[in-house]
Design a protein around this motif. Structure first.
Motif, PDB file in Angstrom:
ATOM      1  N   ILE A   5     111.009  56.725 104.124  1.00  0.00           N
ATOM      2  CA  ILE A   5     111.865  55.626 103.701  1.00  0.00           C
ATOM      3  C   ILE A   5     113.139  55.684 104.520  1.00  0.00           C
ATOM      4  O   ILE A   5     113.787  56.724 104.586  1.00  0.00           O
ATOM      5  CB  ILE A   5     112.212  55.727 102.200  1.00  0.00           C
ATOM      6  N   ARG A  30     121.169  49.009 101.985  1.00  0.00           N
ATOM      7  CA  ARG A  30     119.892  49.553 101.500  1.00  0.00           C
ATOM      8  C   ARG A  30     120.173  50.948 100.955  1.00  0.00           C
ATOM      9  O   ARG A  30     120.537  51.855 101.709  1.00  0.00           O
ATOM     10  CB  ARG A  30     118.870  49.617 102.629  1.00  0.00           C
ATOM     11  N   VAL A  32     118.986  54.270  98.578  1.00  0.00           N
ATOM     12  CA  VAL A  32     117.984  55.058  97.864  1.00  0.00           C
ATOM     13  C   VAL A  32     118.730  56.050  96.965  1.00  0.00           C
ATOM     14  O   VAL A  32     119.589  56.806  97.449  1.00  0.00           O
ATOM     15  CB  VAL A  32     117.038  55.798  98.822  1.00  0.00           C
ATOM     16  N   ARG A 154     118.534  48.409  90.360  1.00  0.00           N
ATOM     17  CA  ARG A 154     117.186  47.926  90.710  1.00  0.00           C
ATOM     18  C   ARG A 154     117.205  46.425  91.012  1.00  0.00           C
ATOM     19  O   ARG A 154     116.548  45.975  91.956  1.00  0.00           O
ATOM     20  CB  ARG A 154     116.217  48.230  89.571  1.00  0.00           C
ATOM     21  N   MET A 159     116.396  51.442  95.399  1.00  0.00           N
ATOM     22  CA  MET A 159     115.169  52.187  95.137  1.00  0.00           C
ATOM     23  C   MET A 159     115.529  53.510  94.470  1.00  0.00           C
ATOM     24  O   MET A 159     116.307  54.306  95.016  1.00  0.00           O
ATOM     25  CB  MET A 159     114.407  52.440  96.434  1.00  0.00           C
ATOM     26  N   GLU A 161     114.254  57.143  93.208  1.00  0.00           N
ATOM     27  CA  GLU A 161     113.214  58.145  93.407  1.00  0.00           C
ATOM     28  C   GLU A 161     113.503  59.332  92.498  1.00  0.00           C
ATOM     29  O   GLU A 161     114.486  60.048  92.695  1.00  0.00           O
ATOM     30  CB  GLU A 161     113.178  58.603  94.865  1.00  0.00           C
TER      31      GLU A 161
END
Length: 373
Positions: A5, A30, A32, A154, A159, A161
């Motif tokens: 990713i 972006r 994570v 979200r 994202m 994890e």
């Protein structure tokens, strides 16, 4: 190393701090959000007896607390409850100090004698000779707040994890590569929101640990022998820092010995001695009697050496952003801290809600300055 990713920003730690910051960042990058446990907030956030308490953390934290209030109130996460700092005879100078520290800040404080304390805590013993009432406090719905920011993250395309316990962190050609088992990700920026594990993550990334120390904090829910615990009972805090208690339903209270036991980062568990100390201190200052301990737990609160949070880029290691050391104020300051942190990280102007807050007291480079003195 090839990442599974690729992102712009990796936020490590999905407790209230990391989740709130990730939610602020996600509309702009972006992101994570990486959590070692299967459930976000397992260690500290999910075990917190959080309260919005404007004087908690001192004058340098108070602006973050105040700026967070409108967000918490608008979200329906607050239930009004006064807080009451109480003192025995030797603690009266500490009440004077509290009043002096917050003079001119707009925090509403009212000095009480023993009779005034009894109006709020009807079973207070005469040993409590003075108090300071802060009428604007509130219980915080921690689960609701945490769930809300994760949902916002979200919705913005972030994202999450979970179950990703990091094995290796490496920076190659200006990009961080993070490995957790056979899972990989990469980004130019890492946010260290790892709470009790913040210094460990820093060392893994080649940054100098700042001395962020996990401390165990214990709470016991007890049932008392009488049913006269008033609904309006405040959060009652010893000004000398040896206990606090608050109501939790009919003839039940949460007791805390105000312990701050240095521990290694891990799954904290309550010690019987700490529960016994909490009960003894509670029964010393009130004439309620504990009939039973219904449940008990412990969580971790992590403090920098000066007990202020750490927000900002590391002064030496590129692309490594600290968002840690919140101690006991991480939940009540989460909205404002996230706004401030996101602006610092993205290089954007401060939002109006935090524009008047000076981020310098929270900068990680303050420890460099202290070491040079």
């Amino acid at each position: 190393m090839t990442a599974d990713i690729a992102a712009d920003i990796l936020v490590i730690g999905a407790g209230i701090a990391g989740a709130s910051l990730a939610a602020e960042l996600a509309p702009h990058a972006r992101v994570v959000l990486i959590e070692a446990e299967d459930m976000p907030g397992y260690h500290s956030t999910g075990r917190s007896a959080a309260f919005w308490h404007e004087t908690l953390g001192g004058p340098l934290v108070q602006p973050l607390t105040r700026a967070s209030y409108p967000v918490l109130e608008a979200g329906g996460f607050l239930k009004p409850r006064a807080s009451l700092e109480v003192a025995e005879i030797n603690g009266l100078p500490l009440l004077d100090k509290l009043a002096s520290e917050f003079a001119g800040t707009g925090v509403g404080l009212a000095r009480l004698d023993h009779d005034g304390i009894r109006q709020w805590v009807p079973r207070a013993r005469p040993i409590l000779v003075g108090g300071m009432l802060e009428s604007t406090g509130a219980d915080i719905d921690v689960a609701g707040l945490h769930g809300s920011v994760l949902a916002a993250f979200r919705r913005a395309g972030g994202m999450l994890e979970t179950g990703r316990r990091i094995d290796r962190v490496e920076r190659i050609d200006g990009v961080w590569h993070v490995q957790a088992g056979d899972w990989h990700t990469s980004a130019p920026i890492i946010v260290n929101a790892a709470g009790a594990w913040a210094d460990g993550l820093a060392a893994m990334a080649g940054a100098k640990p700042l001395g962020i120390q996990p401390m165990r904090r214990t709470i016991a829910q007890v049932r008392v022998t009488t049913d006269d615990v008033p609904d309006h009972l405040p959060l009652v805090i010893d000004i000398a820092g040896s206990y606090y208690f608050r109501p939790e339903g009919p003839n039940r209270l949460w007791l805390c010995p105000h312990d701050e036991t240095p521990v290694e980062a891990g799954d904290a568990a309550p010690e019987e001695i700490d529960v016994a100390i909490a009960i003894d201190r509670f029964e010393t200052v009130t004439d309620w009697k504990v009939a039973a301990v219904e449940r008990k737990w412990a969580g971790l609160r992590s403090f920098a050496p000066d007990r202020l949070p750490v927000y900002g880029f590391d002064p030496v290691v590129d692309g490594f952003f600290w968002f840690a050391g919140q101690g006991g104020i991480g939940i009540q300051t989460a909205p404002a801290a996230a706004m401030l942190g996101a602006a610092l990280l993205l290089g954007q102007p401060m939002p109006d809600a935090v524009a008047a807050i000076d981020p310098a007291p929270y900068a990680p480079d303050r420890f460099v300055a202290l070491a040079q003195r």
